[in-house]
Design an enzyme around this catalytic site. Structure first.
Site, PDB file in Angstrom:
ATOM      1  N   ASN A   9      -5.458  47.321  18.040  1.00  0.00           N
ATOM      2  CA  ASN A   9      -5.383  45.996  18.669  1.00  0.00           C
ATOM      3  C   ASN A   9      -5.704  46.205  20.142  1.00  0.00           C
ATOM      4  OD1 ASN A   9      -4.734  43.572  19.818  1.00  0.00           O
ATOM      5  ND2 ASN A   9      -2.534  43.682  19.378  1.00  0.00           N
ATOM      6  N   LYS A  11      -6.010  44.076  22.462  1.00  0.00           N
ATOM      7  CA  LYS A  11      -5.385  43.128  23.392  1.00  0.00           C
ATOM      8  C   LYS A  11      -6.430  42.663  24.418  1.00  0.00           C
ATOM      9  CE  LYS A  11      -1.023  45.253  22.279  1.00  0.00           C
ATOM     10  NZ  LYS A  11       0.338  45.594  22.638  1.00  0.00           N
ATOM     11  N   HIS A  94       1.184  37.824  16.624  1.00  0.00           N
ATOM     12  CA  HIS A  94       1.566  38.998  17.415  1.00  0.00           C
ATOM     13  C   HIS A  94       2.693  38.608  18.377  1.00  0.00           C
ATOM     14  CE1 HIS A  94       1.444  42.313  20.251  1.00  0.00           C
ATOM     15  NE2 HIS A  94       0.877  43.005  19.279  1.00  0.00           N
ATOM     16  N   GLU A  96       3.184  39.203  21.374  1.00  0.00           N
ATOM     17  CA  GLU A  96       2.728  38.722  22.692  1.00  0.00           C
ATOM     18  C   GLU A  96       2.260  37.269  22.601  1.00  0.00           C
ATOM     19  OE1 GLU A  96       0.062  41.999  23.375  1.00  0.00           O
ATOM     20  OE2 GLU A  96       1.812  43.313  23.495  1.00  0.00           O
ATOM     21  N   GLU A 166       6.391  45.216  13.964  1.00  0.00           N
ATOM     22  CA  GLU A 166       6.296  45.753  15.323  1.00  0.00           C
ATOM     23  C   GLU A 166       7.560  45.380  16.094  1.00  0.00           C
ATOM     24  OE1 GLU A 166       1.869  46.287  16.527  1.00  0.00           O
ATOM     25  OE2 GLU A 166       2.456  44.245  17.003  1.00  0.00           O
ATOM     26  N   GLY A 172       4.268  49.258  23.708  1.00  0.00           N
ATOM     27  CA  GLY A 172       3.802  49.602  25.044  1.00  0.00           C
ATOM     28  C   GLY A 172       4.863  50.274  25.906  1.00  0.00           C
ATOM     29  N   SER A 212       3.924  51.919  19.937  1.00  0.00           N
ATOM     30  CA  SER A 212       3.750  53.270  20.471  1.00  0.00           C
ATOM     31  C   SER A 212       3.343  54.305  19.414  1.00  0.00           C
ATOM     32  CB  SER A 212       5.009  53.721  21.219  1.00  0.00           C
ATOM     33  OG  SER A 212       5.289  52.844  22.296  1.00  0.00           O
TER      34      SER A 212
HETATM   35  P1  13P Z   1       1.284  49.949  21.593  1.00  0.00           P
HETATM   36  O1  13P Z   1       0.695  50.835  20.533  1.00  0.00           O
HETATM   37  O2  13P Z   1       0.562  50.002  22.894  1.00  0.00           O
HETATM   38  O3  13P Z   1       2.772  50.141  21.701  1.00  0.00           O
HETATM   39  O4  13P Z   1       1.068  48.425  21.070  1.00  0.00           O
HETATM   40  C1  13P Z   1       1.488  48.075  19.815  1.00  0.00           C
HETATM   41  C2  13P Z   1       0.964  46.733  19.489  1.00  0.00           C
HETATM   42  O5  13P Z   1       1.418  45.733  20.028  1.00  0.00           O
HETATM   43  C3  13P Z   1      -0.155  46.639  18.533  1.00  0.00           C
HETATM   44  O6  13P Z   1      -0.352  45.320  18.139  1.00  0.00           O
END
Ligand code: 13P
Length: 248
Positions: A9, A11, A94, A96, A166, A172, A212
């Site tokens: 992803n 982002k 997601h 976010e 997640e 992150g 992560s």
């Molecule tokens: P990270 O792998 O950067 O923690 O992000 C996970 C994520 O939100 C994937 O959609």
């Protein structure tokens, strides 16, 4: 036997030329894998990345999709627009999107139903916040997300659905859920899918872990019984690391 998935992803990262460079760096190294390889890219590069990966085993998907086909929704992308450029996969819900763009379980449900109507495959994202885990209510939270997301979604649609667990506190932050905790929650999600549908659907649906994921922990995560893959943010931005993930 469920086919494993490694999904990147991106982002809000990368320009088109950076996207092409990434594909040049991975395509020969992932071409013989038994893993399903997906990358969810920013909308500006959806078409060019889709075209650039033609003839490869790399699936390009969107990070979001609106639940209406058209209308006064400034800044949004509809299922018809995705189909127009031959994109047949999208992330939905997601954390976010839920946190910064007011997505709710209800909009997530509408989006899934609309995607199904247009034959677009979905990776539904669910997961609890840190304070919810600290209160030991993470299972209730995730169960509610699942039940509401799949309202009116029929069993026969399930070959078009992947779920990604997640935990928000692991995204992150460098903090991965322990492989045992991740597997326990994913087994719980699978049992909820069995309650909502049936044993066959729950055995076949692929459920990924995200938060992560990196080359150093991917093998242990993938060795868990119920974890079928990873949805990866940060570590999906570097071609070399992404190849290591796919070839875990
Ligand atoms: P990270 O792998 O950067 O923690 O992000 C996970 C994520 O939100 C994937 O959609």
């Amino acid at each position: 036997m469920r086919k494993p998935v490694i999904a990147g992803n991106w982002k809000m990262h990368k320009t088109i030329s950076e996207g092409f460079e990434f594909i040049d760096g991975i395509k020969d190294k992932v071409k013989d894998t038994d893993v399903e390889v997906m990358i969810f890219v920013p909308c500006t590069m959806l078409k060019s990345m889709k075209d650039y990966t033609k003839g490869t085993n790399i699936v390009i998907g969107a990070q979001n999709m609106h639940f209406e086909e058209k209308g006064a929704f400034t800044g949004e992308i509809s299922p018809l627009m995705l189909k127009d450029i031959n994109v047949k996969n999208t992330l939905i819900g997601h954390s976010e999107r839920r946190e910064y763009f007011n997505e709710t379980d209800e909009t997530v449900n509408k989006k899934i139903l609309k995607a199904m109507e247009h034959d677009i495959d979905v990776v539904l994202c669910v997961g609890e916040k840190l304070e919810e885990r600290e209160k030991n209510i993470e299972k209730e939270v995730v169960k509610e997300q699942i039940v509401k997301a799949f309202a009116d979604v029929s069993a026969k649609m399930f070959d078009k659905i992947v779920i990604a667990y997640e935990p928000i506190w692991a995204i992150g932050t460098g903090k991965t859920a322990s492989s045992k905790d991740a597997d326990e929650m994913i087994a719980f999600i699978r049992s909820e899918i069995e309650n909502l549908y049936n044993d066959e659907i729950s055995e076949n649906v692929r459920i990924l872990y995200g938060g992560s994921v990196k080359p150093a922990n991917v093998e242990e995560l993938m060795n868990q019984d119920d974890i079928d893959g990873g949805l990866v943010g940060g570590a999906s931005l570097e071609a070399e690391q992404f190849v290591e993930l796919v070839n875990f």
